[in-house]
Design an enzyme around this catalytic site. Sequence first.
Site, PDB file in Angstrom:
ATOM      1  N   GLY A  28      -2.509  -0.798  -4.455  1.00  0.00           N
ATOM      2  CA  GLY A  28      -2.004   0.109  -3.431  1.00  0.00           C
ATOM      3  C   GLY A  28      -2.432   1.538  -3.676  1.00  0.00           C
ATOM      4  O   GLY A  28      -3.095   1.856  -4.680  1.00  0.00           O
ATOM      5  N   LEU A  54       0.025 -13.339  -8.463  1.00  0.00           N
ATOM      6  CA  LEU A  54       1.416 -13.158  -8.868  1.00  0.00           C
ATOM      7  C   LEU A  54       2.197 -12.546  -7.709  1.00  0.00           C
ATOM      8  O   LEU A  54       2.018 -11.375  -7.374  1.00  0.00           O
ATOM      9  CB  LEU A  54       1.510 -12.243 -10.093  1.00  0.00           C
ATOM     10  CG  LEU A  54       2.920 -11.916 -10.581  1.00  0.00           C
ATOM     11  CD1 LEU A  54       3.651 -13.189 -11.016  1.00  0.00           C
ATOM     12  CD2 LEU A  54       2.890 -10.896 -11.710  1.00  0.00           C
ATOM     13  N   LEU A  56       5.394 -11.023  -6.645  1.00  0.00           N
ATOM     14  CA  LEU A  56       6.496 -10.389  -7.354  1.00  0.00           C
ATOM     15  C   LEU A  56       7.856 -10.682  -6.742  1.00  0.00           C
ATOM     16  O   LEU A  56       8.886 -10.356  -7.349  1.00  0.00           O
ATOM     17  CB  LEU A  56       6.275  -8.867  -7.418  1.00  0.00           C
ATOM     18  CG  LEU A  56       5.071  -8.418  -8.244  1.00  0.00           C
ATOM     19  CD1 LEU A  56       4.919  -6.908  -8.196  1.00  0.00           C
ATOM     20  CD2 LEU A  56       5.178  -8.894  -9.689  1.00  0.00           C
ATOM     21  N   GLY A 121      10.465   5.598  -6.649  1.00  0.00           N
ATOM     22  CA  GLY A 121      11.273   5.515  -5.439  1.00  0.00           C
ATOM     23  C   GLY A 121      10.668   6.319  -4.312  1.00  0.00           C
ATOM     24  O   GLY A 121       9.446   6.386  -4.147  1.00  0.00           O
ATOM     25  N   SER A 122      11.528   6.977  -3.536  1.00  0.00           N
ATOM     26  CA  SER A 122      11.092   7.729  -2.368  1.00  0.00           C
ATOM     27  C   SER A 122      12.166   8.750  -2.004  1.00  0.00           C
ATOM     28  O   SER A 122      13.357   8.503  -2.213  1.00  0.00           O
ATOM     29  CB  SER A 122      10.848   6.787  -1.188  1.00  0.00           C
ATOM     30  OG  SER A 122      10.740   7.509   0.030  1.00  0.00           O
ATOM     31  N   SER A 123      11.739   9.862  -1.434  1.00  0.00           N
ATOM     32  CA  SER A 123      12.701  10.896  -1.042  1.00  0.00           C
ATOM     33  C   SER A 123      13.611  10.451   0.096  1.00  0.00           C
ATOM     34  O   SER A 123      14.619  11.107   0.376  1.00  0.00           O
ATOM     35  CB  SER A 123      11.958  12.174  -0.627  1.00  0.00           C
ATOM     36  OG  SER A 123      11.099  11.930   0.478  1.00  0.00           O
ATOM     37  N   CYS A 124      13.305   9.316   0.731  1.00  0.00           N
ATOM     38  CA  CYS A 124      14.165   8.826   1.808  1.00  0.00           C
ATOM     39  C   CYS A 124      15.492   8.293   1.283  1.00  0.00           C
ATOM     40  O   CYS A 124      16.380   7.946   2.071  1.00  0.00           O
ATOM     41  CB  CYS A 124      13.461   7.752   2.628  1.00  0.00           C
ATOM     42  SG  CYS A 124      13.315   6.162   1.779  1.00  0.00           S
ATOM     43  N   TYR A 151      14.986   0.382   3.732  1.00  0.00           N
ATOM     44  CA  TYR A 151      14.060   0.728   2.644  1.00  0.00           C
ATOM     45  C   TYR A 151      14.747   1.648   1.641  1.00  0.00           C
ATOM     46  O   TYR A 151      14.638   1.459   0.414  1.00  0.00           O
ATOM     47  CB  TYR A 151      12.825   1.412   3.233  1.00  0.00           C
ATOM     48  CG  TYR A 151      11.826   1.884   2.207  1.00  0.00           C
ATOM     49  CD1 TYR A 151      10.995   0.982   1.549  1.00  0.00           C
ATOM     50  CD2 TYR A 151      11.689   3.236   1.901  1.00  0.00           C
ATOM     51  CE1 TYR A 151      10.069   1.413   0.607  1.00  0.00           C
ATOM     52  CE2 TYR A 151      10.766   3.679   0.968  1.00  0.00           C
ATOM     53  CZ  TYR A 151       9.961   2.764   0.326  1.00  0.00           C
ATOM     54  OH  TYR A 151       9.039   3.194  -0.609  1.00  0.00           O
ATOM     55  N   LYS A 155      15.526   1.112  -2.437  1.00  0.00           N
ATOM     56  CA  LYS A 155      15.080   2.037  -3.475  1.00  0.00           C
ATOM     57  C   LYS A 155      16.254   2.582  -4.286  1.00  0.00           C
ATOM     58  O   LYS A 155      16.139   2.785  -5.504  1.00  0.00           O
ATOM     59  CB  LYS A 155      14.271   3.177  -2.852  1.00  0.00           C
ATOM     60  CG  LYS A 155      12.886   2.754  -2.386  1.00  0.00           C
ATOM     61  CD  LYS A 155      12.051   2.284  -3.561  1.00  0.00           C
ATOM     62  CE  LYS A 155      10.661   1.848  -3.183  1.00  0.00           C
ATOM     63  NZ  LYS A 155       9.871   1.391  -4.341  1.00  0.00           N
ATOM     64  N   HIS A 194       2.081   5.733   7.339  1.00  0.00           N
ATOM     65  CA  HIS A 194       2.793   6.990   7.196  1.00  0.00           C
ATOM     66  C   HIS A 194       2.073   8.058   8.018  1.00  0.00           C
ATOM     67  O   HIS A 194       0.977   7.843   8.525  1.00  0.00           O
ATOM     68  CB  HIS A 194       2.856   7.402   5.726  1.00  0.00           C
ATOM     69  CG  HIS A 194       3.785   6.552   4.918  1.00  0.00           C
ATOM     70  ND1 HIS A 194       3.360   5.765   3.871  1.00  0.00           N
ATOM     71  CD2 HIS A 194       5.124   6.352   5.013  1.00  0.00           C
ATOM     72  CE1 HIS A 194       4.391   5.125   3.335  1.00  0.00           C
ATOM     73  NE2 HIS A 194       5.468   5.455   4.013  1.00  0.00           N
ATOM     74  N   TRP A 217       3.779  11.384  17.629  1.00  0.00           N
ATOM     75  CA  TRP A 217       5.171  10.963  17.800  1.00  0.00           C
ATOM     76  C   TRP A 217       6.140  12.102  17.493  1.00  0.00           C
ATOM     77  O   TRP A 217       5.952  12.860  16.538  1.00  0.00           O
ATOM     78  CB  TRP A 217       5.478   9.795  16.867  1.00  0.00           C
ATOM     79  CG  TRP A 217       5.172   8.466  17.470  1.00  0.00           C
ATOM     80  CD1 TRP A 217       4.190   8.180  18.367  1.00  0.00           C
ATOM     81  CD2 TRP A 217       5.852   7.245  17.216  1.00  0.00           C
ATOM     82  NE1 TRP A 217       4.208   6.854  18.691  1.00  0.00           N
ATOM     83  CE2 TRP A 217       5.223   6.245  17.997  1.00  0.00           C
ATOM     84  CE3 TRP A 217       6.922   6.878  16.408  1.00  0.00           C
ATOM     85  CZ2 TRP A 217       5.635   4.922  17.993  1.00  0.00           C
ATOM     86  CZ3 TRP A 217       7.331   5.556  16.398  1.00  0.00           C
ATOM     87  CH2 TRP A 217       6.700   4.598  17.183  1.00  0.00           C
TER      88      TRP A 217
END
Length: 334
Positions: A28, A54, A56, A121-124, A151, A155, A194, A217
């Site tokens: 990724g 594999l 996950l 993780g993510s800021s979301c 999501y 996280k 994104h 958008w």
Amino acid sequence: MLTYVWPSSLFNLMLKKDSRIYIAGHKGMVGSAIMRALSKQDYPNRITRCHADLDLTQQCAVRDFFEQSEIDVVILAAAKVGGIWANNTYPAEFIYNNLMIQSNVIHAAYVTGVKTLLFLGSSCIYPKYTEQPIQEKALLSGPLEPTNEPYAIAKIAGLKLCESYNRQYGTDYRTLMPCNLYGPEDHFADKNSHVIPALIHKFHQAKLKQLPHVTVWGSGSPRREFLYVDDLAEACLHVLRQPQDTYHQGTQPMCAHLNVGTGKDLTIADLAQHIKEITGYSGSIQFDSNQPDGTLQKKLAIDRIQALNWQPRVSLEEGLQITYAWYQSKVSTD
């Protein structure tokens, strides 16, 4: 107040040159950047597996892999990701796949004796309405943004899983929460992507087709912070190299994650203008206010990671140019 004494025997654990490092999600955007950083900084023992070899989300397969691989350090960059449209359209997949990936990898790491792990993780994860810039302590202080709630919950669960294993078992599982990321190996499309790769794709295609305008958008007014993915990769290795007591000086046992960002944001309208100029598109920009804006502002407080002597290096302008050049090379070879 809950306190926890970190085991002194683990104080000097850090990323070493001979560490056997498993990079989950190495194909990724984030995983590829981490692979580049590990290669550049001469960490030779990199362990990887493609999804075909594999899965996950399969607990037994993950456990078998860990038992056979003699892993010292895990960098967990594997995740199902996407923009507003994808999160709104596939909420079940976003929560299920991410929960399974995280739970399987983190638990397999623990049961096979892996003491050091980095979860991304993510800021979301932060509430939709919270004080800016967002400090780590804002976690769980309010409702999430509905468009990416599944999501975000996944996280948050991964973050809390790492904290819980540290508190109960004395592991050294660290967590970084980056702002919006972009760069090479991202997914460039109109809907599933994104914002930056989606806009690069839109403006490039509009230039080729000589379209009179590009539709973006939302209203264009939300503000976002963007970090070039190679800067995140450098942050990952920098944080992993810190002794455990140093890393935890600015954290608490139940708030042990660190934000990663640039400390700067801009409106989506300004971002669209930058990408228009970089791609050389000559038409106009229109905003579709019937589409969701998402959270109005997400700028992270980065004082904790700055205290560890880390700073981003790549400016937004430079990062966008590199990313667009990579996209053009990819398009020309497809």
